[in-house]
Design a protein around this motif. Sequence first.
Motif, short mmCIF file in Angstrom:
data_model
loop_
_atom_site.label_atom_id
_atom_site.label_comp_id
_atom_site.label_asym_id
_atom_site.label_seq_id
_atom_site.Cartn_x
_atom_site.Cartn_y
_atom_site.Cartn_z
N ARG A 40 3.10 2.22 -6.35
CA ARG A 40 3.58 2.03 -7.72
C ARG A 40 4.52 0.83 -7.83
O ARG A 40 4.43 0.04 -8.78
CB ARG A 40 4.29 3.31 -8.20
CG ARG A 40 3.37 4.46 -8.51
CD ARG A 40 2.48 4.16 -9.69
NE ARG A 40 3.25 3.90 -10.90
CZ ARG A 40 3.63 4.83 -11.77
NH1 ARG A 40 3.28 6.10 -11.55
NH2 ARG A 40 4.30 4.51 -12.85
N LYS A 43 2.61 -2.43 -7.60
CA LYS A 43 1.92 -2.74 -8.86
C LYS A 43 2.89 -3.27 -9.91
O LYS A 43 2.57 -4.19 -10.67
CB LYS A 43 1.19 -1.49 -9.38
CG LYS A 43 -0.03 -1.10 -8.57
CD LYS A 43 -1.08 -2.21 -8.60
CE LYS A 43 -2.34 -1.80 -7.88
NZ LYS A 43 -3.34 -2.90 -7.83
N ARG A 44 4.10 -2.68 -9.97
CA ARG A 44 5.08 -3.15 -10.94
C ARG A 44 5.52 -4.57 -10.61
O ARG A 44 5.79 -5.37 -11.51
CB ARG A 44 6.28 -2.21 -10.98
CG ARG A 44 7.29 -2.59 -12.07
CD ARG A 44 8.32 -1.52 -12.35
NE ARG A 44 9.17 -1.29 -11.22
CZ ARG A 44 9.21 -0.17 -10.50
NH1 ARG A 44 8.38 0.83 -10.82
NH2 ARG A 44 10.02 -0.02 -9.49
N TRP A 45 5.63 -4.87 -9.32
CA TRP A 45 6.00 -6.22 -8.90
C TRP A 45 4.84 -7.21 -9.08
O TRP A 45 5.02 -8.40 -8.87
CB TRP A 45 6.42 -6.21 -7.44
CG TRP A 45 7.78 -5.62 -7.19
CD1 TRP A 45 8.67 -5.18 -8.11
CD2 TRP A 45 8.39 -5.42 -5.91
NE1 TRP A 45 9.79 -4.71 -7.49
CE2 TRP A 45 9.66 -4.85 -6.14
CE3 TRP A 45 7.98 -5.68 -4.59
CZ2 TRP A 45 10.52 -4.51 -5.10
CZ3 TRP A 45 8.83 -5.34 -3.56
CH2 TRP A 45 10.10 -4.77 -3.81
N LYS A 46 3.65 -6.68 -9.39
CA LYS A 46 2.45 -7.50 -9.54
C LYS A 46 2.10 -8.24 -8.25
O LYS A 46 1.68 -9.41 -8.27
CB LYS A 46 2.61 -8.49 -10.70
CG LYS A 46 2.71 -7.81 -12.07
CD LYS A 46 2.86 -8.80 -13.20
CE LYS A 46 2.75 -8.14 -14.56
NZ LYS A 46 3.70 -7.04 -14.76
N VAL A 47 2.30 -7.55 -7.12
CA VAL A 47 1.84 -8.09 -5.84
C VAL A 47 0.54 -7.37 -5.50
O VAL A 47 0.40 -6.16 -5.71
CB VAL A 47 2.89 -7.92 -4.72
CG1 VAL A 47 4.16 -8.66 -5.06
CG2 VAL A 47 3.20 -6.46 -4.45
N ARG A 48 -0.40 -8.12 -4.99
CA ARG A 48 -1.74 -7.57 -4.75
C ARG A 48 -1.73 -6.58 -3.58
O ARG A 48 -1.31 -6.91 -2.47
CB ARG A 48 -2.73 -8.69 -4.46
CG ARG A 48 -4.17 -8.21 -4.34
CD ARG A 48 -5.14 -9.37 -4.14
NE ARG A 48 -6.50 -8.89 -4.10
CZ ARG A 48 -7.09 -8.41 -3.00
NH1 ARG A 48 -6.43 -8.39 -1.86
NH2 ARG A 48 -8.34 -7.98 -3.04
N MET A 197 12.86 -7.25 -12.94
CA MET A 197 11.79 -8.25 -12.85
C MET A 197 12.32 -9.63 -13.22
O MET A 197 13.10 -9.74 -14.17
CB MET A 197 10.63 -7.86 -13.76
CG MET A 197 9.92 -6.58 -13.33
SD MET A 197 9.14 -6.70 -11.70
CE MET A 197 7.79 -7.82 -12.08
N PRO A 198 11.91 -10.71 -12.52
CA PRO A 198 11.06 -10.65 -11.32
C PRO A 198 11.77 -9.95 -10.18
O PRO A 198 13.00 -9.88 -10.15
CB PRO A 198 10.82 -12.14 -11.02
CG PRO A 198 12.02 -12.83 -11.57
CD PRO A 198 12.38 -12.08 -12.81
N GLU A 267 5.33 -11.12 -2.18
CA GLU A 267 3.92 -11.49 -2.25
C GLU A 267 3.05 -10.36 -1.73
O GLU A 267 3.48 -9.58 -0.87
CB GLU A 267 3.65 -12.76 -1.42
CG GLU A 267 4.32 -14.01 -1.98
CD GLU A 267 4.00 -15.25 -1.15
OE1 GLU A 267 3.32 -15.10 -0.12
OE2 GLU A 267 4.43 -16.34 -1.53
N GLY A 268 1.84 -10.29 -2.24
CA GLY A 268 0.90 -9.27 -1.81
C GLY A 268 -0.14 -9.83 -0.86
O GLY A 268 0.03 -10.89 -0.26
N GLU A 271 -5.73 -13.31 -1.81
CA GLU A 271 -6.95 -13.09 -2.58
C GLU A 271 -8.16 -13.29 -1.69
O GLU A 271 -8.20 -14.21 -0.86
CB GLU A 271 -7.02 -14.08 -3.75
CG GLU A 271 -5.96 -13.86 -4.82
CD GLU A 271 -6.23 -12.63 -5.65
OE1 GLU A 271 -7.38 -12.12 -5.60
OE2 GLU A 271 -5.30 -12.16 -6.32
#
Length: 290
Positions: A40, A43-48, A197-198, A267-268, A271
């Motif tokens: 969760r 996802k909130r951090w928008k890391v993959r 955020m960020p 970072e996630g 890609e």
Amino acid sequence: MNDIYQSLDPVAFSLGPVSVRWYGLAYVLGFALAAFILYRVAKRWKVRITSDDVITIMLCVMVGIIVCARLGYCLFYGDGYYLAHPLDILAFSQGGMSFHGGLVGALLGGVVAWKFTGIPFLTLADLGAIAAPLGLFFGRCANFVNGELWGAPTDLPWGVVFGGAAGTMPRHPSQLYEALLEGLVIFCVLYALSRKMPPRPRGTFLGGFLAMYGLFRFLLEFVRQPDAQLGYLWGGWLTMGQVLSVPLIVAGIALVVYAVRAKLPQEGAPEPPEEEDAPAAAGPGGGVSS
């Protein structure tokens, strides 16, 4: 004044010859909640991060924690016993798990997960640091149910009589103190910070976790009975838990300073490469060859 007696059954339930203990359930629930929170927050951090990544991370960390927590206990708290009886290291049913060893195992598991998923190690460590305190909360509650790791004698009204090796004198329920401070307080602080955020720079949350855990553990050792085989290491107050916690405080503060200065973004996973359409091979007549 009426004493409070701890008479809880360490066994949650039995299925035939198999007994399921609260301590085991604490591990299961702690890992399950950690996986949920990790996903969760990512996802909130928008890391993959994918569900497969979460499974890989949790498997690596679980193995690291269980193995190193046991080895850490045997090394730091065994007082030479396990050197003389090495096969007893595998006797998990006899108890004996060290947080500090488990922490090393979690970090090593994170390194392995980093190699598998490609998610930067410090991002993994930050996500784990936010999720881990809930596991500590359940683990300390299970310690209380088991009647182990009890506190020093006290005349305070909430002193608890654990019986057995703890005797009949009321003692600090230090397991519950630890559940509150090392578990709920650290989780609430880090989770609240994670909502900004960020997201804060890489390493901030791991550093905060280490510093807070080390400080709380150092202070709580003053009301916790030291391990019988070790006792106090110096001056009638210094315990092994305090010795192992000081480096955590120093490392945590240093890591927060590094994170603030480096300002590395969370970072996630990288890609996946885009698949290119393969050109069709033409036959002599201009059609597609078989």
